[in-house]
Scaffold this active site. Structure first.
Site, PDB file in Angstrom:
ATOM      1  CE  LYS A 149      -1.356  12.003   4.477  1.00  0.00           C
ATOM      2  NZ  LYS A 149      -0.455  10.890   4.264  1.00  0.00           N
ATOM      3  CG  ASP A 183       5.085   6.413   8.014  1.00  0.00           C
ATOM      4  OD1 ASP A 183       4.300   7.028   8.769  1.00  0.00           O
ATOM      5  OD2 ASP A 183       5.154   6.610   6.789  1.00  0.00           O
ATOM      6  CE1 TYR A 213       0.903   7.972   1.181  1.00  0.00           C
ATOM      7  CE2 TYR A 213       3.165   8.615   0.779  1.00  0.00           C
ATOM      8  CZ  TYR A 213       1.814   8.866   0.670  1.00  0.00           C
ATOM      9  OH  TYR A 213       1.386  10.010   0.060  1.00  0.00           O
TER      10      TYR A 213
HETATM   11  C1  LIG Z   1       0.768  10.664   3.543  1.00  0.00           C
HETATM   12  C2  LIG Z   1       1.774   9.724   4.051  1.00  0.00           C
HETATM   13  C3  LIG Z   1       3.148   9.933   3.855  1.00  0.00           C
HETATM   14  C4  LIG Z   1       3.687  11.099   3.034  1.00  0.00           C
HETATM   15  O1  LIG Z   1       3.367  12.315   3.607  1.00  0.00           O
HETATM   16  P1  LIG Z   1       3.098  13.687   2.765  1.00  0.00           P
HETATM   17  O2  LIG Z   1       2.794  14.655   3.827  1.00  0.00           O
HETATM   18  O3  LIG Z   1       1.961  13.405   1.836  1.00  0.00           O
HETATM   19  O4  LIG Z   1       4.360  13.974   2.022  1.00  0.00           O
HETATM   20  C5  LIG Z   1       4.031   9.034   4.401  1.00  0.00           C
HETATM   21  N1  LIG Z   1       3.595   7.966   5.100  1.00  0.00           N
HETATM   22  C6  LIG Z   1       2.290   7.725   5.296  1.00  0.00           C
HETATM   23  C7  LIG Z   1       1.875   6.530   6.080  1.00  0.00           C
HETATM   24  C8  LIG Z   1       1.338   8.581   4.783  1.00  0.00           C
HETATM   25  O5  LIG Z   1       0.037   8.320   4.973  1.00  0.00           O
END
Ligand SMILES: *Cc1c(COP(=O)(O)O)cnc(C)c1O
Length: 394
Positions: free
Chosen positions: A210, A185, A107
Site C-alpha cells: 500500500k 497494523d 482487514y
Molecule cells: C492489504 C492489507 C493487508 C494484507 O497485505 P497483503 O500485502 O495484501 O498481503 C493487511 N492489512 C491491511 C490493513 C491491508 O490493507
C-alpha cells in the site's frame, strides 16, 4: 539497527536509513542483489555473514534497516506480502492454547487468516471493539497473549487509542501474570502519520503493498519490533518459514519509501478536500473520514496522528447506487488495494470484504451502499470532477 542518528528528521531517515553507498562502486542506489547464494572466502568463512539469500540479502537488509528506522524499532523484517508478515508474526508470538484479541473491523484477509487458518491450530480469537478500552480489558482471559489492533480500520476508519491500549495491555498482563504483546497494523496511517512503538506498542505490521511502496507495483509486508529479542524471534521464523521479500521488490519498496513524506502530504491534502466535498454532497448519506470533526474517532486521531491520509468510505444508501457510481468513474479506477499514487475506488461488501460473513459485515458497518476510495495524488480538481460526474448518474 537503524544506522541514522536519532536526531535526523523523518524525511532524511526515509532517504538515508540503510541506504549507504555500495562499497565496491559507490552506487548511490542500493543494487538489486539478484543472487541465491554467496561464494565463501574459505572453508567455514562466509563473507559478512552472507551464506544463503533466504537468510540474508543485501537489498532486503537495506530495506529492513530503513523500515526499522521509520517506525523507531529495534528491528525490521520484510516479507513477500502483508499476510506473509502476519503469518511470521503469529508463528513467532502465539501457540496452541493462547488467546488473541483483535480489532473487530480488521482487514478482511487478517480476519480470514485468524478465523479460518490459525483457529484450526488451537489459537483462540475474540473480535472486540478496540475503540472501547474498557471492553478490551473485559475481554482479557488468563490465556490472552496478544492484542492485535488496526487503526484506522478498513474501511470505516475506526480509530483506537494506542497509548491507552498499550497501557491497558501492560496492566492486564501484570494481573494475569503474562506478557500481552500489542501489535498494530499500521498500513493505513504509515509511520509518517502514526508511530505505534513510540506510544508503547510492541510491534508493527505493514502491507508494504500500500502506501510504503506507494506505486501499486509490488506486493510485500513488514514486521518491525520495539524489542531486539522479539526481533530475533521474527528473524528466526522468517528464515525458518521462508516468506521473504524478493531482491527486486525490496528495491522497489526502498525506492518508494524515499518519497513517502511528499506522497503522504499530498494524499492527506487531497483526502481532506475530497472528504469535505463528499460531506456536503446531497446524495451521500454518510462519510467515514477521521479528519471530519463529526467522525467519532476525530479527537483521538488528532492526538495520535499527524495527518488523516487519503482513505475515505462513504455511503450511497443502496448497492444499486454504489454500482451506478462505480460504473461511471474514470479517473478513480475500480479496483481492490489502496495507497498508490493513483486514486482507486471499490465496493467493500462485494470486493475486499466479500470473505466476511454477511451478518458480520453488517455489524461492522459495511453496508451495501458503502464505497471506499483511496484518494491518489492527482490534481484534486480532477478527482472531484470525476466523482461529481459519476454522482450525476446515481
Ligand atoms: C492489504 C492489507 C493487508 C494484507 O497485505 P497483503 O500485502 O495484501 O498481503 C493487511 N492489512 C491491511 C490493513 C491491508 O490493507
Amino acid at each position: 539497527m537503524s544506522d541514522s542518528p536519532k536526531t535526523t528528521g523523518f524525511a532524511t531517515t526515509c532517504i538515508h536509513a540503510g541506504q549507504e553507498p555500495e562499497p565496491v562502486t559507490g552506487a548511490v542506489a542500493v543494487p538489486i542483489f539478484q543472487t541465491s547464494t554467496y561464494v565463501q572466502e574459505a572453508f567455514g568463512k562466509p563473507r559478512g555473514g552472507y551464506e544463503y539469500a533466504r537468510t540474508k540479502n543485501p537489498t532486503r537488509l537495506a530495506l529492513e534497516k530503513q523500515l526499522a528506522a521509520l517506525e523507531g524499532g529495534a528491528t525490521g523484517h520484510a516479507f513477500a506480502s502483508g499476510m506473509a508478515a502476519e503469518t511470521t508474526l503469529m508463528l513467532s508470538f502465539v501457540k496452541a492454547g493462547d488467546h488473541v484479541l483483535v480489532s473487530r473491523n480488521t482487514y478482511g484477509g487478517t480476519y480470514r487468516f485468524f478465523s479460518k487458518v490459525l483457529a484450526g491450530f488451537g489459537v483462540t480469537f475474540d473480535w472486540v471493539d478496540t475503540t472501547d478500552v474498557a471492553a478490551v480489558r473485559r475481554a482479557v482471559t488468563p490465556a490472552t497473549r496478544m492484542l492485535f489492533v488496526e487503526t484506522p480500520t478498513n474501511p470505516t476508519m475506526e480509530i483506537s487509542d494506542l497509548k491507552a491500549l498499550a497501557d491497558a495491555a501492560r496492566e492486564e498482563g501484570r494481573r494475569i501474570g503474562a506478557r500481552i504483546r500489542v501489535v498494530v497494523d499500521n498500513t493505513f496511517a504509515t509511520p509518517f502519520f502514526q508511530r505505534p512503538l513510540g506510544l508503547g506498542c510492541d510491534a508493527v505490521v505493514h502491507s508494504t503493498t500500500k502506501y510504503l511502496n506507494g506505486h501499486s507495483d509490488s506486493v510485500g509486508g513488514a514486521v518491525i519490533c520495539a524489542d531486539g529479542r522479539d526481533g530475533e524471534k521474527i528473524g528466526f521464523t522468517q528464515n525458518a518459514a521462508g516468506g521473504i521479500l524478493s531482491p527486486f521488490d525490496s528495491f522497489l519498496v526502498s525506492r518508494g519509501i524515499k518519497t513517502l513524506p511528499v506522497r503522504m502530504r499530498a494524499h492527506d491534502a487531497n483526502g481532506r478536500a475530497v472528504a469535505a466535498w463528499l460531506a456536503r454532497h446531497p446524495k451521500i448519506l454518510k462519510v467515514h473520514y477521521p479528519g471530519l470533526p463529526a467522525h467519532p474517532g476525530h479527537a483521538v486521531a488528532s492526538r495520535q496522528m499527524t495527518g488523516f491520509g487519503g482513505m475515505i468510505a462513504f455511503d450511497l444508501g443502496t448497492e444499486d447506487a454504489a454500482r451506478r457510481l462505480l460504473d461511471r468513474v474514470v479517473i478513480c479506477a475500480l479496483g481492490e488495494s489502496l495507497g498508490g499514487v493513483e486514486s482507486l475506488i471499490s465496493h467493500p461488501a462485494t470486493m475486499t470484504h466479500a470473505s466476511v460473513e454477511p451478518d458480520e459485515r453488517a455489524r461492522r458497518g459495511i453496508t451495501p451502499g458503502l464505497v471506499r476510495v483511496s484518494v491518489g495524488i492527482e490534481d484534486v480538481e480532477d478527482i472531484l470532477a470525476d466523482l461529481g460526474r459519476a454522482l450525476e448518474g446515481v
